[in-house]
Design an enzyme around this catalytic site. Structure first.
Site, PDB file in Angstrom:
ATOM      1  N   GLU A   1      -5.209   1.492   2.767  1.00 36.90           N
ATOM      2  CA  GLU A   1      -5.013   0.314   3.596  1.00 36.90           C
ATOM      3  C   GLU A   1      -5.188   0.693   5.048  1.00 36.90           C
ATOM      4  O   GLU A   1      -5.744  -0.048   5.847  1.00 36.90           O
ATOM      5  CB  GLU A   1      -3.608  -0.274   3.360  1.00 36.90           C
ATOM      6  CG  GLU A   1      -3.344  -1.601   4.058  1.00 36.90           C
ATOM      7  CD  GLU A   1      -2.807  -1.482   5.471  1.00 36.90           C
ATOM      8  OE1 GLU A   1      -2.645  -2.523   6.125  1.00 36.90           O
ATOM      9  OE2 GLU A   1      -2.568  -0.349   5.954  1.00 36.90           O
ATOM     10  N   GLU A   2      -4.699   1.889   5.392  1.00 35.33           N
ATOM     11  CA  GLU A   2      -4.738   2.329   6.789  1.00 35.33           C
ATOM     12  C   GLU A   2      -6.161   2.568   7.280  1.00 35.33           C
ATOM     13  O   GLU A   2      -6.392   2.616   8.477  1.00 35.33           O
ATOM     14  CB  GLU A   2      -3.912   3.599   6.973  1.00 35.33           C
ATOM     15  CG  GLU A   2      -2.420   3.424   6.686  1.00 35.33           C
ATOM     16  CD  GLU A   2      -1.721   2.476   7.652  1.00 35.33           C
ATOM     17  OE1 GLU A   2      -2.401   1.896   8.524  1.00 35.33           O
ATOM     18  OE2 GLU A   2      -0.501   2.315   7.516  1.00 35.33           O
TER      19      GLU A   2
ATOM     20  N   ASP B   1       6.013   2.453   7.544  1.00 36.27           N
ATOM     21  CA  ASP B   1       4.688   1.987   7.138  1.00 36.27           C
ATOM     22  C   ASP B   1       3.977   3.040   6.318  1.00 36.27           C
ATOM     23  O   ASP B   1       3.455   4.003   6.889  1.00 36.27           O
ATOM     24  CB  ASP B   1       3.893   1.644   8.406  1.00 36.27           C
ATOM     25  CG  ASP B   1       2.505   1.126   8.103  1.00 36.27           C
ATOM     26  OD1 ASP B   1       2.199   0.862   6.929  1.00 36.27           O
ATOM     27  OD2 ASP B   1       1.706   0.998   9.050  1.00 36.27           O
TER      28      ASP B   1
ATOM     29  N   ASP C   1       3.984  -4.918   3.289  1.00 34.41           N
ATOM     30  CA  ASP C   1       3.433  -3.657   3.779  1.00 34.41           C
ATOM     31  C   ASP C   1       4.636  -2.784   4.129  1.00 34.41           C
ATOM     32  O   ASP C   1       5.102  -1.982   3.327  1.00 34.41           O
ATOM     33  CB  ASP C   1       2.527  -3.975   4.972  1.00 34.41           C
ATOM     34  CG  ASP C   1       1.791  -2.781   5.505  1.00 34.41           C
ATOM     35  OD1 ASP C   1       2.423  -1.738   5.700  1.00 34.41           O
ATOM     36  OD2 ASP C   1       0.569  -2.864   5.760  1.00 34.41           O
TER      37      ASP C   1
ATOM     38  N   HIS D   1       0.826  -1.213   0.000  1.00 37.57           N
ATOM     39  CA  HIS D   1       0.000   0.000   0.000  1.00 37.57           C
ATOM     40  C   HIS D   1       0.855   1.255   0.000  1.00 37.57           C
ATOM     41  O   HIS D   1       2.017   1.236   0.383  1.00 37.57           O
ATOM     42  CB  HIS D   1      -1.018  -0.017   1.134  1.00 37.57           C
ATOM     43  CG  HIS D   1      -0.518   0.257   2.528  1.00 37.57           C
ATOM     44  ND1 HIS D   1      -0.501   1.517   3.073  1.00 37.57           N
ATOM     45  CD2 HIS D   1      -0.058  -0.576   3.495  1.00 37.57           C
ATOM     46  CE1 HIS D   1      -0.071   1.439   4.333  1.00 37.57           C
ATOM     47  NE2 HIS D   1       0.214   0.192   4.612  1.00 37.57           N
TER      48      HIS D   1
ATOM     49  N   HIS E   1       2.907   4.759  13.056  1.00 37.78           N
ATOM     50  CA  HIS E   1       1.751   5.631  12.823  1.00 37.78           C
ATOM     51  C   HIS E   1       1.863   7.005  13.481  1.00 37.78           C
ATOM     52  O   HIS E   1       0.853   7.658  13.722  1.00 37.78           O
ATOM     53  CB  HIS E   1       0.442   4.949  13.248  1.00 37.78           C
ATOM     54  CG  HIS E   1       0.021   3.836  12.325  1.00 37.78           C
ATOM     55  ND1 HIS E   1      -1.157   3.152  12.467  1.00 37.78           N
ATOM     56  CD2 HIS E   1       0.614   3.296  11.240  1.00 37.78           C
ATOM     57  CE1 HIS E   1      -1.268   2.238  11.513  1.00 37.78           C
ATOM     58  NE2 HIS E   1      -0.195   2.306  10.756  1.00 37.78           N
TER      59      HIS E   1
HETATM   60 ZN   LIG Z   1       0.845  -0.447   6.475  1.00 37.58          ZN
END
Ligand SMILES: [Zn+2]
Length: 714
Positions: free
Chosen positions: A406-407, A369, A435, A359, A528
């Site tokens: 995706e998140e 990420d 990912d 993603h 995140h």
């Molecule tokens: Zn991810």
């Protein structure tokens, strides 16, 4: 997402000496011999192709791609996300990929317009909900907006706060036993490591009647109790905030308004109120610096030992003061998202599809990420494109997919998978997901057991940059974490218990496509948050981008073997072994009075093992020839691809029909659940349902066995 893998190895010691002993071609020295799925002659050709391939991925180019991808925040549906989609598209065209296109889906993709958390008594205080600028990180000086939880409900409440540990059902039971009532109050829970999906915390709080939930990062889990914090170390500093979705995608992922079908133009949409995946509770993330003010003000019973965290005071359960005003306003908008897809069309079997995916959307900059994975994928596209231009085209088609949102709720992969369901069920060989490619140097992978051999062999064929051994050997030696790994057999390399948390979900659980998910992980406490960026990566995650390139190599070797094999390298003997293990442990969970019900299932498992052995023996025979008999190998190909599809049940797991696989489903925590229909019937104590689920599982195994058996005897 993929915090499951990230956190499984978080806390391991980062090797200080990065010995750079990658060969010029990145392959271990002894790479001769057989390759599973190939005749001896094809294997020699494949080895030579792989030697060429392994020289192509470039750490410098991965670094440059990473710098561009992470230059600005690029949350799903944002203008920058669109710019990056076009950038991916244009690069892929330049690299020589074919049928490059941006596929748009319109999906429910709410952004927060306002989040407030204020203590109104005792005293008054307001949570910052922002992260501080830190020295030496230019990315951290930027205003990236208020942190929020995707798919939080909107609302406004003023109520006392209750500390509920990790927010699991047992935690609320503990509170109830001590007279601490959660109804109408605001639950404060921590992000727990090992990872438990935040949507499960939200659902549990919702079910217990809480009016809102605050989820914070305790320093014991990903902050100073783990080690040095950013910018001095890889762990989360005081103000870091873990954003993320709280959507109930363990019920159904993808656009909440089109559950089970694609959000194409004109598609039917259900009313919001009917969407099973949408939380009805307000939820917001907090840094520990903000949570500390609330935790310190709490009274009530002393929290149990396992709830005590890394802050220097005793945590209490609260329930009286403090009183907090919590307000979340989401804009509830339907927005476009963009999947970029491309192909390298196969020369021999163009309809067969080997799919690689990652993603693109990030919560903020997406250093690990997902931009590490995206950078690895760009190198994969460039390298395979270069080979194709030199005339080394794959026999089967390789499909590239760069997913979006995706998140939010695995959105674009789910919509795309639903849109192309018929084609994928007919033609997909496997889906290889990355990912986050690199937050460190420890290799981790999860796959269906039929792919164990492919993953293990590929990990034998690619060098681990740190140790100079193959990735598989480095993993077996456990040299990176200083701890002993159990066993030392190949299967230890691959985790066969699949949960959820990344884009492979639609392929496995809805389409019955064999999947792999992989990552290199290490100490990583900024997941995140805005600190997950290019600076963090160059200081801690993968400073020389060697693991980005190693992931490209591993990914590419797997894709090329799947694409070029004489017989697709799916080995169901490993599946049968795991299945026997899963059946045994599931029976052990059942009441002894019910155990006789499992006799047909045990027999079906044995038949499946026999059929898997027969198919493998037939494959060996076909591959022992100088040149594989095309009709025989095609028969095996089709059977090996269809056997996984046979493990789908049309009606799905009771209560969540989208999850059709009879061996795998995620628990609401995203933790793996095996034999989900049967396991949940046991947990519910429902004998009738148990009998039905055992019958369905038995039937699915017999369908798969019949397919394998037929191919073996033809
Ligand atoms: Zn991810």
């Amino acid at each position: 997402m993929t915090a499951a893998i990230a956190n499984a190895t978080a806390g391991l010691i980062l090797c200080v000496l990065c010995v750079l002993c990658v060969d010029v071609d990145g392959a271990p020295e002894s790479t001769g011999g057989a390759i599973f799925g190939f005749t001896a002659r094809s294997a020699a050709r494949q080895r030579s192709l792989e030697r060429r391939f392994l020289t192509l991925p470039s750490p410098q180019k991965a670094r440059a791609a990473h710098a561009f991808l992470t230059a600005e925040p690029h949350v799903a549906g944002s203008p920058r996300d669109r710019v990056l989609a076009e950038w991916v598209r244009d690069r892929w065209r330049e690299y020589g990929l074919e049928h490059v296109e941006i596929v748009e889906h319109e999906v429910l993709l709410p952004y927060a317009t306002d989040v407030e958390v204020q203590m109104v008594a005792p005293g008054s205080w307001r949570a910052s909900l922002k992260e501080d600028a830190v020295a030496g990180d230019p990315f951290s000086t930027r205003d990236v907006g208020v942190a929020y939880h995707a798919y939080s409900a909107s609302g406004d409440v003023t109520a006392p706060v209750v500390y509920a540990g990790s927010g699991n059902p047992a935690d609320y039971d503990w509170l109830a036993e001590r007279g601490v009532d959660i109804k109408g109050k605001i639950a404060l829970v921590r992000y727990s490591v090992p990872y438990s999906y935040r949507g499960f915390k939200a659902l549990t709080a919702e079910q217990r009647g809480a009016a809102g939930i605050l989820i914070y990062s305790d320093p014991a889990d990903d902050g100073f109790k783990k080690g040095k914090t950013y910018p001095d170390g890889p762990w989360g500093p005081e103000s870091h905030i873990q954003r993320g979705g709280v959507v109930y995608d363990f019920r159904v992922p993808g656009d909440p308004l089109t559950p089970g079908w694609a959000s194409t133009p004109g598609a039917r949409r259900i009313p919001r109120a009917d969407a099973a995946s949408l939380p009805k509770i307000m939820s917001a993330p907090l840094s520990w610096r903000d949570a500390r003010v609330l935790l310190e003000a709490m009274r009530g019973p002393e929290a149990p030992g396992s709830w005590q965290g890394g802050l220097p005071f005793t945590y209490h359960a609260g329930g009286g003061p403090p009183t907090v005003h919590m307000r979340v306003q989401m804009d509830d908008k339907v927005r476009p998202i963009w999947t970029v897809t491309a192909r390298l069309t196969g020369t021999t079997y163009p309809d067969d599809l080997v799919i690689v995916g990652n993603h693109r959307d990030a919560w903020v900059y997406g250093g690990v990420d997902p931009s590490s994975g995206t950078a690895s994928m760009m190198e994969l596209a460039r390298s395979l494109g270069a080979l194709a231009r030199q005339g080394a085209r794959p026999k089967r088609t390789i499909v590239f997919a760069n997913w979006d949102a995706e998140e939010f709720t695995l959105t674009s992969s789910t919509e795309w998978g639903e849109q192309h369901a018929a084609d994928l069920r007919e033609h997909a060989v496997a889906y290889l997901n990355v990912d986050s490619s690199a937050s460190g140097i420890n290799f981790g992978s999860a796959a269906v057991p039929s792919l164990n051999r492919l993953v293990t062999d590929a990990a034998d064929a690619v060098i681990d940059p740190d140790s100079g051994l193959s990735i598989a050997a480095a993993h077996r030696r456990g040299s990176h974490d200083g701890g002993a790994l159990p066993g030392g057999t190949g299967s230890d390399l691959v985790n066969n218990r699949l949960g959820s948390g990344s884009d492979y979900t639609v392929f496995l659980n809805f389409l019955g496509v064999p999947i792999v998910d992989m990552s290199f992980t290490g100490p990583y406490g900024v997941y995140h948050s805005m600190y997950d960026n290019h600076t963090w990566m160059t200081k801690f995650g993968d400073p020389k981008f060697l693991y980005h390139a190693a992931m490209t190599r591993l990914w590419g070797v797997m894709a090329l073997r799947l694409a070029n094999a004489d017989v697709v390298p799916l080995d169901y003997r490993g599946y049968a072994d795991r299945l026997l293990e899963f059946v045994k442990e599931t029976i052990a969970r059942a009441r002894s009075a019910d155990r006789a019900m499992f006799t047909p299932l045990e027999a079906a498992s044995d038949r499946f093992a026999g059929a898997a052995r027969a198919a493998a023996a037939r494959t060996d025979t076909v591959l022992a020839a100088q040149i594989a008999d095309v009709r025989a190998s095609r028969t095996l190909d089709v059977a090996l691809m269809r056997a996984e599809r046979a493990l789908l049940d049309r009606d799905g797991v009771p209560g969540r029909p989208w999850y059709r696989h009879v061996i795998y489903a995620p628990k609401p925590t995203y933790a793996p659940e095996v034999l989900p229909g049967v396991a949940e019937a046991i947990d519910a104590g429902d004998r009738t349902r148990l009998a039905d689920q055992v019958r369905r599982l038995t039937a699915a195994l017999d369908r798969a066995s019949a397919i394998l058996r037929a191919a073996a005897t033809r």
